[in-house]
Design a protein around this motif. Structure first.
Motif, PDB file in Angstrom:
ATOM      1  N   LEU A 169      -4.519  -0.510  -5.853  1.00  0.00           N
ATOM      2  CA  LEU A 169      -4.029  -1.237  -4.689  1.00  0.00           C
ATOM      3  C   LEU A 169      -3.927  -2.726  -4.994  1.00  0.00           C
ATOM      4  O   LEU A 169      -2.930  -3.373  -4.675  1.00  0.00           O
ATOM      5  CB  LEU A 169      -4.957  -0.997  -3.488  1.00  0.00           C
ATOM      6  CG  LEU A 169      -4.590  -1.746  -2.207  1.00  0.00           C
ATOM      7  CD1 LEU A 169      -3.229  -1.292  -1.701  1.00  0.00           C
ATOM      8  CD2 LEU A 169      -5.658  -1.522  -1.131  1.00  0.00           C
ATOM      9  N   ARG A 170      -4.959  -3.294  -5.622  1.00  0.00           N
ATOM     10  CA  ARG A 170      -4.978  -4.728  -5.934  1.00  0.00           C
ATOM     11  C   ARG A 170      -4.369  -5.037  -7.300  1.00  0.00           C
ATOM     12  O   ARG A 170      -4.136  -6.201  -7.611  1.00  0.00           O
ATOM     13  CB  ARG A 170      -6.419  -5.256  -5.902  1.00  0.00           C
ATOM     14  CG  ARG A 170      -7.134  -5.033  -4.576  1.00  0.00           C
ATOM     15  CD  ARG A 170      -6.378  -5.655  -3.436  1.00  0.00           C
ATOM     16  NE  ARG A 170      -7.056  -5.464  -2.166  1.00  0.00           N
ATOM     17  CZ  ARG A 170      -6.491  -5.644  -0.988  1.00  0.00           C
ATOM     18  NH1 ARG A 170      -5.213  -6.001  -0.929  1.00  0.00           N
ATOM     19  NH2 ARG A 170      -7.166  -5.456   0.130  1.00  0.00           N
ATOM     20  N   THR A 190     -11.719   1.242   3.564  1.00  0.00           N
ATOM     21  CA  THR A 190     -10.445   1.306   2.852  1.00  0.00           C
ATOM     22  C   THR A 190     -10.442   2.514   1.930  1.00  0.00           C
ATOM     23  O   THR A 190     -11.493   3.044   1.574  1.00  0.00           O
ATOM     24  CB  THR A 190     -10.192   0.036   2.010  1.00  0.00           C
ATOM     25  OG1 THR A 190     -11.234  -0.093   1.030  1.00  0.00           O
ATOM     26  CG2 THR A 190     -10.151  -1.198   2.874  1.00  0.00           C
ATOM     27  N   PRO A 219       0.831  -1.211   0.000  1.00  0.00           N
ATOM     28  CA  PRO A 219       0.000   0.000   0.000  1.00  0.00           C
ATOM     29  C   PRO A 219       0.860   1.254   0.000  1.00  0.00           C
ATOM     30  O   PRO A 219       1.951   1.268   0.577  1.00  0.00           O
ATOM     31  CB  PRO A 219      -0.807  -0.121   1.308  1.00  0.00           C
ATOM     32  CG  PRO A 219      -0.808  -1.579   1.621  1.00  0.00           C
ATOM     33  CD  PRO A 219       0.499  -2.115   1.121  1.00  0.00           C
ATOM     34  N   ARG A 277      -9.117   3.573  -1.802  1.00  0.00           N
ATOM     35  CA  ARG A 277      -8.656   2.975  -3.057  1.00  0.00           C
ATOM     36  C   ARG A 277      -8.525   4.055  -4.125  1.00  0.00           C
ATOM     37  O   ARG A 277      -9.386   4.924  -4.246  1.00  0.00           O
ATOM     38  CB  ARG A 277      -9.648   1.918  -3.564  1.00  0.00           C
ATOM     39  CG  ARG A 277      -9.989   0.822  -2.555  1.00  0.00           C
ATOM     40  CD  ARG A 277      -8.852  -0.145  -2.353  1.00  0.00           C
ATOM     41  NE  ARG A 277      -9.235  -1.237  -1.489  1.00  0.00           N
ATOM     42  CZ  ARG A 277      -9.723  -2.398  -1.918  1.00  0.00           C
ATOM     43  NH1 ARG A 277      -9.898  -2.593  -3.215  1.00  0.00           N
ATOM     44  NH2 ARG A 277     -10.026  -3.346  -1.061  1.00  0.00           N
TER      45      ARG A 277
END
Length: 811
Positions: free
Chosen positions: A790-791, A770, A402, A772
């Motif tokens: 992020l992913r 979260t 992150p 994002r």
């Protein structure tokens, strides 16, 4: 709402230049679509996400003043703040005014119409207990009854006035006066006195250990005496421990106690350095890094590094790259992370490979190559050379962790700290800048828990030439100001152009001083093996390297001619003999596919192959004096023969030599191309087409526009018969994203329409919150499909679970 309207009123009272300063300092608040009124601007400036961006950029005295103001409980008077900080003399008062002016430029603290200091609510919430103090008495007694207040005043020996507000004011006045509180506590029972003194010092009460089945812990001794007099306040439902009002704690700390306030930066031990010395050292460091980075990425281009199952490039692959490129681990990590951030590397399934952008970058001159990597380093959301975690475990590179805003601020703090050194002075020992960086960016990530603060980021700056002889180099000065064009000019001034020639010696080495050109590096990599890189790179010729070039389709005469063209003098005789000798034996044996056929012009050589014991696994059988047949595939036969020291070549079906040239692996761009459109509302949004994203807005222009507009902009209410939204996208987003105010709806709809990235505050189905950053937005009500940074994958987000948005902004 009252705080927002107060901020809007203050913003409206500013002139154009002052409002432009606020917009310049808080650029996220002026991102597209620009605010249409001062009221909307005030709303954006007070979003928790926007304040969270501004907070790490504050210097130590700014945070100290903000914490003191939070402890006082805004609104507060300037005199009370100065007294709390001990800023009572003329000099410290001026320093406090400077800090308050800087906080006002950030729209974090301002003076209201009554001359009181106010602060945005998210800034106050940054501290659970500012200065170790609890909430003010007025807030703690908000739910108290008039009878409760009468009892406290009576216990203090004060005749209670009539109405509740007057009773509360009398209690606040008493507890805010040390001359009344200190004697009162001094005469208290010993248990109550020790309790109050301990709580005033900021030490919380810990209940004693209770064995299972034993009676409850009760309350701390002395608490009842303090509760009766309002020196401690208990929740009406007895929830949680008794709390000490801030006024009481300050009174007990005494008139000699002041909140910390350090408006003057710490001194740094320095030595005299000349600009020429700084330029020279910065040039040497930058040239070396540029050359080594080219080597690292060249190795990745030849053999794309494999990713760990958990993500990132592990220690074994990093060691392989470092050994092949002849550089240490820190340079490998720094080159990989900056190249990935620049789009030169990308993830390709289980590997990390160069992208198409790498090919164009590799053809550039070293100054242009270095400028690309240096700009990426400035805003890297991590510390790339940090190789160990808190448990001393090896950290992979390109792990996709992150984003770390504290890491970015550490870098910016270094630039700010080094930029404040006097002209002609450099810090003695790079680590000496650590305390100064801590003063400029106290919330930054120091990345050195066991060593000198900020030692890692300082070392990175030295590797890149940003810091030289303890002073900020020309690179660092341009990075600090963010002037990209000027940075490019400095890179061209201090970095030499690529070297197009090599000194080829009789010891079969080629030495290139400086950074080799792409053409020269490609040639030498093809016909020799690199042994060293840096300010001077060394390649060594060998029989294997010449044979490798011949296998790739080069011929003897071309190799000799190409090397002669780049040599600083005539080719040494040993190298010419080596090339001719290897070429003479190359291709004496040819392999063609049957499954496959081996043939040549020398019967004795073919007979030798057929009788070779280590080649028995190929299943060779002699059909004629010059022809063998193999039961193994062509590639296997080639590899086995070469492993035994022969130099076969492959043939095509037409009988010509097959050139063994493989295309380098290339990864796709990190963010995928926009997906196709669907039907229904999704198709309706796609049909609108992508609007062209506007360019950056000038703060002065926007300030003038906001001051000329009405203070507030009415929000559309189409479902109640009100005015329509500006676009269809706004209308659809507003219908499904019920948790977003209209200002956020505008920003999200704008990002969808123009294809811009957006940062969202998202609450998932489990209730976890979260943050994002999303790109390639596609509206498919009630969902939003997007690429999640992020992913690093496509994700689907429910519009009703988005609780806030803001545009991602880089300094």
């Amino acid at each position: 709402m009252q705080s927002r309207s107060t901020l809007a009123t203050w913003l409206s009272s500013l002139d154009g230049s002052r409002l432009a300063r606020v917009l310049e300092a808080r650029r996220d608040a002026m991102s597209s679509p620009e605010p249409r009124s001062v009221g909307e601007l005030a709303d954006r400036l007070q979003r928790p996400g926007s304040v969270a961006l501004a907070l790490p950029r504050l210097a130590l005295p700014h945070l100290q003043v903000a914490e003191a103001l939070a402890a006082l409980g805004a609104p507060a008077s300037c005199d009370a703040l100065a007294e709390l900080l001990g800023a009572t003399d003329d000099e410290s008062t001026r320093e406090l005014d400077v800090v308050l002016e800087a906080l006002a430029d950030q729209a974090l603290v301002w003076l209201d119409g009554a001359g009181k200091l106010r602060m945005v609510a998210p800034l106050r919430q940054a501290w659970d207990a500012p200065l170790g103090l609890d909430a003010p008495l007025e807030r703690l007694l908000a739910d108290a009854t008039s009878e409760d207040l009468r009892g406290m005043l009576a216990a203090l020996g004060i005749r209670p006035p009539g109405p509740k507000p007057q009773r509360l004011a009398a209690l606040v006045a008493h507890h805010s006066d040390p001359e009344q509180v200190v004697p009162l506590v001094a005469k208290a029972p010993e248990a109550a006195r020790k309790l109050l003194e301990r709580r005033a010092a900021g030490v919380p009460w810990q209940p004693p250990f209770i064995v299972f089945g034993a009676p409850g812990p009760g309350i701390e001794p002395g608490t009842l005496w303090a509760l009766e007099r309002g020196l401690l306040i208990q929740d009406r439902h007895a929830y949680g421990p008794a709390r000490m009002p801030a006024e009481v704690a300050l009174s007990l700390r005494g008139p000699g106690w002041h909140a910390p306030f350090a408006p003057v930066p710490p001194s740094v031990r320095s030595a005299f350095v000349t600009p020429a010395e700084v330029d020279h050292e910065a040039s040497v460091a930058a040239t070396a890094f540029a050359s080594r980075a080219v080597s690292v990425l060249s190795v990745c281009s030849a053999t794309a590094p494999t990713r760990l199952k958990s993500g990132g490039i592990g220690a074994r692959e990093l060691a392989r790259i470092g050994k092949a490129a002849q550089v240490d681990d820190a340079v490998v990590r720094l080159a990989l992370e900056t190249a990935y951030a620049s789009g030169l590397l990308g993830r390709d399934n289980d590997r990390v490979a160069p992208t198409e952008a790498y090919d164009a970058w590799a053809e550039q001159e070293p100054p242009e190559q270095f400028a690309v990597l240096l700009q990426a380093w400035r805003n890297l959301p991590l510390t790339p050379t940090e190789s160990r975690d808190e448990d001393n475990k090896a950290l992979p590179a390109l792990a996709g962790a992150p984003p770390c805003n504290g890491c970015v601020q550490a870098r910016h703090g270094l630039l700010a700290a080094a930029g404040q050194l006097p002209a002609g002075q450099g810090a003695t020992g790079g680590s000496g800048l650590g305390p100064l960086i801590s003063w400029h960016r106290p919330l930054a990530h120091s990345s050195s828990p066991d060593g000198a603060p900020f030692a890692t980021v300082i070392r990175e700056a030295e590797i890149l030439g940003v810091l030289a002889r303890g002073a900020l180099s020309a690179f660092g000065i341009r990075l600090r100001t963010g002037d990209t064009e000027a940075l490019g000019l400095e890179c061209r001034r201090l970095l030499p152009s690529a070297t197009a020639t090599a000194r080829i010696g009789a010891d079969l080495t080629a030495v290139v001083t400086g950074t080799p050109s792409a053409r020269l590096a490609s040639l030498l990599n093809a016909v020799a093996d690199r042994e060293a890189s840096g300010t001077a790179s060394v390649w060594r010729f060998s029989a294997d390297s010449i044979r490798r070039a011949l296998d790739a389709g080069r011929v003897c005469d071309d190799i000799t001619a190409d090397l002669a063209a780049v040599a600083a003098g005539p080719l040494p005789q040993p190298l010419s003999y080596l090339i001719a000798d290897i070429a003479r034996g190359h291709g004496r044996v040819r392999v063609t596919a049957a499954a496959c056929v081996v043939h040549g012009d020398e019967p004795a050589l073919l007979a030798e192959l057929a009788a070779h014991r280590k080649l028995a696994g190929l299943g060779l059988r002699q059909l004629a004096p010059t022809v063998l047949i193999s039961r193994s595939p062509l590639d296997t036969t080639l590899a086995t023969l070469r492993a035994e020291g022969y130099a076969p070549v492959a043939e095509t079906a037409e009988g010509t030599v097959r050139v063994e040239k493989t295309r380098p692996r290339r990864a796709p761009v990190p963010v995928p191309a926009p997906r196709g459109t669907g039907t229904g509302d999704r198709g309706r949004i796609a049909a609108m087409g992508r609007a062209k994203a506007p360019g950056p807005v000038d703060p002065d222009t926007l300030a003038a526009r906001l001051l000329a507009a009405p203070p507030t902009t009415p929000e559309p209410a189409p479902f109640d018969g009100g005015p329509l939204f500006a676009t269809d996208t706004e209308e659809i987003v507003a219908w499904w994203a019920k948790n977003l105010p209209y200002s956020d709806v505008r920003q999200l709809a704008h990002a969808i329409d123009v294809g811009a990235p957006i940062t969202v505050d998202y609450v998932d189905a489990s209730g976890n919150r979260t943050v994002r950053t999303l790109s390639r937005l596609e509206l498919d009500p009630p969902y939003l499909e997007a690429w999640c940074h992020l992913r690093e994958d496509d994700r689907v987000f429910t519009l009703s679970r988005i609780h806030g948005v803001m545009s991602p902004v880089h300094e």
